[in-house]
Enzyme design. Structure first.
Site, PDB file in Angstrom:
ATOM      1  CE  LYS A  63      80.469  13.199 -25.059  1.00 42.91           C
ATOM      2  NZ  LYS A  63      80.756  14.575 -24.579  1.00 42.91           N
ATOM      3  CB  SER A  71      81.547  16.887 -21.798  1.00 39.65           C
ATOM      4  OG  SER A  71      80.761  15.702 -22.012  1.00 39.65           O
TER       5      SER A  71
END
Length: 587
Positions: A193, A387
């Site tokens: 991430k 996402s």
């Protein structure tokens, strides 16, 4: 003095009345322009469909009748819809008045998956036997990927062609933030991430380099294979040319290597188009662009058909500051209404989003799940569905993506700024606080997080990530452990995502519509696009009541407007995010 006040008041009243009258006259003028723009468009015989892509390509664009007028406060949106482009190419296949397509893409502004869908539509168009002719003074790498499908690719004798492969450049703010005394306190789940890396590091982490290189290689391979097949070259030859940097090659060498068919000037191009269309030398070639041709009604299919397939568009950041982004309350309501509409037999959810608010993603996911339990629901992924963009897709019956789609990035994060050093040491501003309870000033931005705050926030992030992978596991019929293996915030190209059960099939929005019809067992159906686009006059009123600011900023900043939007979104970020680590654009 009395006369002065009287005349002053009369002047003010006169100005107000004149302003009101002028406003309504302006509204009337614009209404007349809109009415004129709605007149039927006639296609001349032996016409060519012109695809010049001077405007940025988005999923859908508002039909703006003011594009041709320099009207204060009401400029061109500078956008054209992918839906219109695809429909025009399909319509031109069977239109007897259209002899072929003329491609002149310039420095095309579109995502790779959007270009892939246009390219596939052009390949399908070629089956009609009509010609596709491409010409340019220069071709960018993306433009050449598109025009390589043409029957003939022509270049100006002094023109250039860009072909050198894909690269990724990131910007890091760690040292700049240190200089001004700001600490970005990061809490995340997922080693990949990378959205928070610019605040923590001064270069890409090894994990981020790995994921970036992986998806760049996947997308480049798709581009190379497509170009090689169309130009009757091998992928090795294309890569050799790219390694040699085609940009600085003489145009004659580009022709010799098989990338370009002919080197001609514009007047010679016009003569060739006249020969292809059967137009006399003294006459002009009739050409019609997408914006006009989109208004030409398609051939009637026969009697009225009640059954519909809804194509619902979800484009932009989820609950971000961008007014054109996805608002979770509005999109969830649109999906709910489509679910309850008995005439809508199937739904295609077109997702082109890097994600955004984790809560907003959950709200949309719930409606997608309910709709998929009621009627067939296919997700069609555009340039990016990552996402939060993947979160809202997870509950679909089937997920389709283009081969160049960016997806995955299953992970969430939170960033809490600490302005303490900036305020205290740099600006000499001190703060003090009192509260009723032990943590009344929870996550105050004038000091570092306490150990207790970090522990609580990390726990919240972990619960959010567990919910995220649970949603994906349920929708994809795999275990949470399997999702976690491909999750951790990692970004994937769709070719790799398909191997890891995140994507079911390759295809664009038209393929998704065909699959939805098949699943709903529909032979005859209509397409309804949702949510409904705003009326141009409504857009005008919005512009005159405050929305003009973004237009002027865009005019002033040009291509840098996106950076302004990103900075603005970062400054206004609230809550926990399920978002792509960065915005990806291909030049």
């Amino acid at each position: 003095m009395r006369n002065f006040l009287k005349y002053t008041l009369a002047t003010i009243v006169g100005v107000l009345i004149a302003g009101i009258i002028g406003f309504f006259l302006l509204i009337g003028l614009f209404s007349a322009i809109i009415s004129l723009s709605d007149k039927p468009v006639v296609v001349e015989e032996n016409s060519v469909l012109l695809l010049d892509f001077k405007k940025a390509i988005v999923e859908r664009a508002v039909d703006n009748p003011f594009d041709s007028f320099a009207v204060p406060y009401m400029g061109s949106t500078g956008q054209m819809g992918l839906d219109d482009i695809l429909e025009c190419i399909e319509k031109a296949k069977t239109d007897d008045n259209i002899r072929g397509i003329y491609l002149n893409p310039g420095m095309i502004r579109a995502g790779m998956a959007s270009l892939e869908e246009i390219r596939h539509a052009l390949l399908d168009f070629k089956e009609s036997g009509k010609f596709i002719y491409a010409y340019g003074d220069a071709f960018s790498q993306k433009a050449y990927y598109l025009v390589s499908v043409a029957d003939k690719v022509a270049l100006n004798p002094q023109g250039m062609l860009e072909l050198q492969g894909l690269s990724a450049n990131r910007m890091f703010f760690k040292h700049a933030l240190e200089k001004i005394g700001v600490e970005m306190q990061v809490v995340r789940h997922g080693q990949f991430k990378a959205a928070v890396e610019p605040y923590m590091l001064d270069k890409m982490s090894e994990a981020n380099k790995l994921q970036t290189k992986t998806y760049l290689n996947s997308i480049w391979s798709q581009m190379v294979e497509a170009i090689a097949e169309s130009r009757k070259l091998s992928p090795e030859q294309i890569n050799q040319i790219a390694d040699s940097v085609a940009l600085f090659m003489p145009a004659e060498e580009l022709t010799a290597k098989g990338l370009i068919d002919t080197l001609i000037y514009k007047d010679e191009l016009i003569n060739e188009l006249k020969q292809l269309t059967g137009i006399a030398e003294k006459d002009d070639v009739p050409a019609i662009g997408v914006e006009k041709y989109a208004k030409v009604p398609a051939a009637k299919a026969g009697k009225f058909v009640r059954e519909k397939i809804a194509v619902i568009y979800a484009e932009g950041e989820i609950d971000g500051t961008d007014t054109d982004g996805i608002k979770s309350d509005k999109l969830s309501r649109t999906i709910r209404e489509a679910r309850r509409d008995s005439s809508i037999k199937a739904i295609v959810l077109r997702v082109n989003s890097p994600g955004g608010s984790a809560y907003g993603s959950e709200v949309i996911w719930r409606e997608v799940k309910l709709a998929s339990e009621t009627k067939p629901l296919i997700v069609s992924m555009g340039d990016v569905a990552a996402s939060g963009g993947y979160y809202i897709a997870a509950a679909a019956d089937t997920i389709m993506a283009d081969r160049t789609t960016i997806t995955g990035s299953i992970g969430i994060f939170g960033v809490i700024p600490n302005y303490g050093e900036l305020l205290n040491d740099k600006l000499g501003i001190t703060t003090d606080a009192v509260g009723t309870n032990a943590n009344s000033d929870l996550l105050a931005t004038s000091r570092p997080m306490t150990r207790f705050e970090r522990m609580k926030l990390q726990s919240y992030i972990e619960r959010g990530y567990d919910t995220f992978i649970g949603r994906v596991a349920e929708g994809r019929s795999i275990t949470k452990e399997q999702v976690d293996e491909v999750g951790q915030g990692r970004v994937w190209a769709s070719t790799d995502a398909k191997e890891r059960s995140l994507v079911d099939l390759y295809g664009g929005v038209n393929d998704a519509i065909k699959l939805a019809a098949q699943m709903a067992k529909l032979e005859n159906y209509r397409i309804t696009k949702l949510p409904k686009l705003p009326d141009p006059l409504e857009e005008l009123v919005k512009e005159l009541t405050g929305e003009a600011k973004s237009f002027f900023m865009q005019k002033e900043l040009g291509d840098q407007y996106k950076i302004y939007q990103q900075l603005k979104a970062t400054a206004n970020t609230k809550g926990i995010l399920a978002r792509m680590p960065y915005d990806i654009t291909f030049e």
